[in-house]
Scaffold this motif. Structure first.
Motif, PDB file in Angstrom:
ATOM      1  N   ASP A   1     114.071  25.588  77.126  1.00  0.00           N
ATOM      2  CA  ASP A   1     113.156  26.450  76.837  1.00  0.00           C
ATOM      3  C   ASP A   1     111.862  25.959  76.513  1.00  0.00           C
TER       4      ASP A   1
ATOM      5  N   HIS B   1     101.635  32.889  79.982  1.00  0.00           N
ATOM      6  CA  HIS B   1     100.802  33.596  78.893  1.00  0.00           C
ATOM      7  C   HIS B   1     100.488  32.768  77.726  1.00  0.00           C
ATOM      8  N   LYS B   2     101.227  31.602  77.664  1.00  0.00           N
ATOM      9  CA  LYS B   2     101.074  30.999  76.247  1.00  0.00           C
ATOM     10  C   LYS B   2      99.813  29.657  76.721  1.00  0.00           C
TER      11      LYS B   2
ATOM     12  N   ASP C   1     105.740  29.642  79.930  1.00  0.00           N
ATOM     13  CA  ASP C   1     105.073  30.842  79.741  1.00  0.00           C
ATOM     14  C   ASP C   1     103.794  30.382  80.312  1.00  0.00           C
TER      15      ASP C   1
ATOM     16  N   GLY D   1     107.640  37.547  80.765  1.00  0.00           N
ATOM     17  CA  GLY D   1     107.407  36.778  79.578  1.00  0.00           C
ATOM     18  C   GLY D   1     108.764  35.869  79.269  1.00  0.00           C
ATOM     19  N   GLY D   2     108.360  35.101  77.987  1.00  0.00           N
ATOM     20  CA  GLY D   2     109.575  34.044  77.738  1.00  0.00           C
ATOM     21  C   GLY D   2     110.768  34.769  77.843  1.00  0.00           C
ATOM     22  N   THR D   3     110.467  35.857  77.053  1.00  0.00           N
ATOM     23  CA  THR D   3     112.128  36.604  76.786  1.00  0.00           C
ATOM     24  C   THR D   3     112.739  36.996  78.136  1.00  0.00           C
TER      25      THR D   3
ATOM     26  N   VAL E   1     108.749  22.953  73.091  1.00  0.00           N
ATOM     27  CA  VAL E   1     108.984  22.510  71.733  1.00  0.00           C
ATOM     28  C   VAL E   1     109.694  24.113  71.222  1.00  0.00           C
TER      29      VAL E   1
ATOM     30  N   HIS F   1     114.787  30.199  70.177  1.00  0.00           N
ATOM     31  CA  HIS F   1     114.032  31.395  69.998  1.00  0.00           C
ATOM     32  C   HIS F   1     115.144  32.746  70.178  1.00  0.00           C
TER      33      HIS F   1
ATOM     34  N   ILE G   1     114.058  33.898  79.664  1.00  0.00           N
ATOM     35  CA  ILE G   1     115.462  33.279  78.848  1.00  0.00           C
ATOM     36  C   ILE G   1     116.427  34.438  79.198  1.00  0.00           C
TER      37      ILE G   1
ATOM     38  N   TYR H   1     109.739  27.234  68.411  1.00  0.00           N
ATOM     39  CA  TYR H   1     108.640  27.662  67.805  1.00  0.00           C
ATOM     40  C   TYR H   1     108.467  27.360  66.308  1.00  0.00           C
TER      41      TYR H   1
ATOM     42  N   CYS I   1     108.879  27.746  76.949  1.00  0.00           N
ATOM     43  CA  CYS I   1     108.116  28.772  77.192  1.00  0.00           C
ATOM     44  C   CYS I   1     106.923  28.396  76.269  1.00  0.00           C
ATOM     45  N   LEU I   2     107.164  27.618  75.158  1.00  0.00           N
ATOM     46  CA  LEU I   2     105.695  27.422  74.341  1.00  0.00           C
ATOM     47  C   LEU I   2     105.313  26.196  74.571  1.00  0.00           C
TER      48      LEU I   2
HETATM   49  C1  LIG Z   1     109.852  28.612  72.313  1.00  0.00           C
HETATM   50  C2  LIG Z   1     109.820  30.109  72.806  1.00  0.00           C
HETATM   51  N1  LIG Z   1     110.637  30.587  73.608  1.00  0.00           N
HETATM   52  C3  LIG Z   1     110.508  31.718  73.970  1.00  0.00           C
HETATM   53  C4  LIG Z   1     109.593  32.721  73.220  1.00  0.00           C
HETATM   54  C5  LIG Z   1     109.357  34.105  73.879  1.00  0.00           C
HETATM   55  O1  LIG Z   1     108.201  34.618  74.517  1.00  0.00           O
HETATM   56  P1  LIG Z   1     107.695  35.920  74.616  1.00  0.00           P
HETATM   57  O2  LIG Z   1     107.260  36.435  73.464  1.00  0.00           O
HETATM   58  O3  LIG Z   1     106.554  35.579  75.689  1.00  0.00           O
HETATM   59  O4  LIG Z   1     108.863  36.808  75.366  1.00  0.00           O
HETATM   60  C6  LIG Z   1     108.613  32.157  72.508  1.00  0.00           C
HETATM   61  C7  LIG Z   1     107.586  33.117  72.017  1.00  0.00           C
HETATM   62  O5  LIG Z   1     106.645  32.602  71.000  1.00  0.00           O
HETATM   63  C8  LIG Z   1     108.653  30.809  72.017  1.00  0.00           C
HETATM   64  O6  LIG Z   1     107.848  30.307  71.258  1.00  0.00           O
END
Ligand SMILES: Cc1ncc(COP(=O)(O)O)c(C=O)c1O
Length: 440
Positions: A205, A241-242, A239, A97-99, A178, A132, A102, A180, A207-208
Motif C-alpha cells: 500500500d 490525489h495525495k 494515489d 482513490g486509495g480505498t 508508508v 489502512h 485496496i 498513515y 497510496c500515501l
Molecule cells: C496508507 C494509506 N492507504 C490508503 C488510504 C486510503 O486512501 P483514500 O482516502 O484515497 O481512499 C490512505 C489515506 O490516507 C492512506 O494513508
C-alpha cells in the motif's frame, strides 16, 4: 426540512451562496489543514482544474467511446509502473482513490486464490495493525478475514509474527509504504519474501508514499525497497490525489502482470442491456479525474516531483524539530517522509488538539495511543513558524494545568479511544455518522 426546489435558481446567485459556504470551510490553501488536502502550488492547481473541466462529462466506463481517456489512463499506469520498476509485464488501472485500489487488490487476490489455492476455503489476509482501514473494509465486503500483526517499537510490522500467521487459508499479505499513522515503511522485502515462499499474493500500500518515496530515494534519502521490483510483491497502490498532487478521485492499482489483473475485472455477460464489462469497482468512471491526473504527472515530471519532495521534507524537518524542542511533546518513531504523529506524557493531547483547533489548525486525532497527526506538503512552508508558535503557547498553557481529564470533544475522543468494548465504540460512531448525514 428542505424540499425539492420547485423553481430553479440563477447560476450567479447559486455560485454566490456556494462561495459564502466555501469561505467557512477549513483554510487548506492557507496551510491550516494537516490532512485531506495535498496542495503544492497555484499553477499546478489551475492546470489540474482546467484539465478536469475539459473532460468533465466523459465517462471511462467504456473507453472505446473516448480514446483520449484510454490513452490518459494507460499512460498514467505506464508512467507509474515505471516509477515502481514494474517491468514490461506490469498492468493496472486508475481508480477513484486509495480505498478503491485496496478493495480491488484484496478482491483480485481472493479470486486469484480461488483458482490457484483452492485449499484456502476461508480466505484470510495478514495485515499489520497500522494498515489502512480500507483493508478491513475490503475484508468486510469480500469475506476475507483480517489477521492482525503487531508492530515493533519502530512502528513497523513484526516479520516473525507475519511468518507465524501464514496458513492454508492465507491469500494475501499486505504492508504499507508508508503507513498513515507514523509515516514509516513496513519491512516489505522480508514480508514479500514470506508471501513468495508460500505462493500467495503480496500488496504494497503505497497510496500515501507512492509519489513521494521514489523521489526521496533519488534525492539520497535512505528509503528501503517497497515496489514491484521486490521479489514477491504482486501489486501496489499509489494515489495521484495525495502526493501526486492530482485531483480528488485519482489513484492507481498496478499488478505484477496482467494475469493477476484479470482477477480484478468484473464481467456480466447475460444482461439484456449488453455485455457489461467493468474494469474497477465503479460503473461510470469520471473522465475528469483521469485526464487531470495525466496532465499533472506530465506537467511536473521527475524534476517537478523531486523539487516538491525536497520542499515537503524540509518543512517537515522544521516542524519535527520544532515539536521535539517542546519539552512536553514527542515525535513518534522515525518518520521516513513528511507524515508523522506526536504525543505527550504530560499534557492531554486531545485537549491540545482542541486548543489548536480554536486557533484554526485542523489536526487529525489518533488513538491507541492518543496522538495528533500531520501530513506536510510544500504549502506548509510559509506557516510552519506561526504553527509552531501557536503549538508552543498552547502546550505551555496546558502543561500548567497538567494531564487532567479533558472536557468537550477532547473527552469524547479520549473516551471512545479507551472504551474496552470496541463494539460500543463502533455504535457511538454509527450514531454520530447517522446524525452527521442529516439535513438540519
Ligand atoms: C496508507 C494509506 N492507504 C490508503 C488510504 C486510503 O486512501 P483514500 O482516502 O484515497 O481512499 C490512505 C489515506 O490516507 C492512506 O494513508
Amino acid at each position: 426540512m428542505i424540499k425539492f426546489p420547485e423553481q430553479g435558481m440563477a447560476s450567479g446567485e447559486l455560485l454566490r451562496q456556494m462561495g459564502d459556504l466555501e469561505r467557512q470551510d477549513a483554510d487548506w490553501k492557507g496551510g491550516k489543514t494537516w490532512a485531506l488536502v495535498y496542495y503544492a502550488e497555484d499553477e499546478l492547481y489551475r492546470l489540474a482544474k482546467e484539465a478536469y473541466g475539459m473532460f468533465f462529462s466523459e465517462n471511462a466506463l467504456n473507453p472505446m467511446a473516448f480514446p483520449s481517456l484510454k490513452k490518459f489512463e494507460n499512460e498514467v499506469i505506464a508512467m507509474t509502473a515505471d516509477l515502481f520498476r514494474g517491468g514490461p509485464e506490469a498492468a493496472g488501472n486508475m481508480t477513484s482513490g486509495g480505498t478503491e485500489s485496496i478493495l480491488l487488490a484484496v478482491k483480485a487476490s481472493r479470486d486469484w486464490a480461488r483458482e490457484k489455492r483452492p485449499e484456502a476455503k476461508e480466505p484470510e489476509m495478514i495485515l499489520p495493525i497500522t494498515a489502512h482501514p480500507a483493508f478491513e473494509k475490503a475484508g468486510h465486503y469480500f469475506g476475507v478475514k483480517p489477521i492482525h500483526i503487531p508492530v515493533g517499537p519502530d512502528f513497523r510490522a513484526e516479520v516473525d509474527q507475519v511468518r507465524r500467521a501464514v496458513n492454508k487459508n492465507t491469500v494475501l499479505i499486505a504492508g504499507s509504504a508508508v503507513c498513515y499513522p507514523y509515516g514509516v515503511i513496513d519491512p516489505i522485502t522480508e514480508m514479500a519474501a514470506i508471501a513468495k515462499e508460500n505462493g500467495i499474493c503480496f500488496h504494497t500500500d503505497a497510496c500515501l508514499g507512492g509519489f513521494m518515496l521514489p523521489f526521496l530515494k533519488k534525492l539520497g534519502y535512505p528509503i528501503r525497497d517497497f515496489d514491484l521490483s521486490v521479489p514477491g510483491v504482486t501489486s501496489i497502490s499509489a494515489d495521484v490525489h495525495k502526493y501526486g498532487y492530482g485531483p480528488k478521485g485519482s489513484s492507481t492499482i498496478i499488478y505484477k502482470n496482467s494475469e493477476l489483473r484479470k482477477h480484478q475485472f468484473y464481467i456480466y455477460a447475460d444482461w439484456p442491456g449488453g455485455i457489461y464489462a467493468s474494469p474497477t469497482m465503479l460503473g461510470t468512471r469520471p473522465g475528469g479525474a483521469i485526464a487531470s491526473a495525466w496532465a499533472v504527472l506530465k506537467h511536473l515530471g521527475e524534476n517537478g516531483y523531486l523539487r516538491l519532495a525536497e520542499e515537503a521534507m524540509k518543512v517537515s524537518r522544521t516542524l519535527m524539530d520544532g515539536i521535539a524542542a517542546i519539552p512536553a511533546l514527542r515525535v513518534m518513531g522515525k518518520p521516513e517522509m513528511p507524515v508523522f504523529a506526536f504525543d505527550s506524557d504530560t499534557v492531554n493531547i486531545f485537549e491540545l488538539g482542541e486548543v489548536m483547533g480554536g486557533k484554526g489548525w485542523f489536526l487529525d486525532r489518533q488513538q491507541l495511543p492518543p496522538a495528533l497527526h500531520l501530513i506536510v506538503t510544500p504549502n506548509h512552508s510559509r506557516i510552519a513558524e506561526p504553527f509552531l508558535q501557536d503549538l508552543r503557547q498552547a502546550t505551555a498553557e496546558l502543561a500548567k494545568k497538567g494531564k487532567s481529564d479533558a472536557s468537550g470533544m477532547a473527552a469524547i475522543y479520549g473516551m471512545i479511544g479507551t472504551l474496552p468494548d470496541r463494539n460500543a465504540a463502533r455504535r457511538i460512531v454509527v450514531d454520530f455518522l447517522d446524525d452527521l448525514f442529516k439535513e438540519k
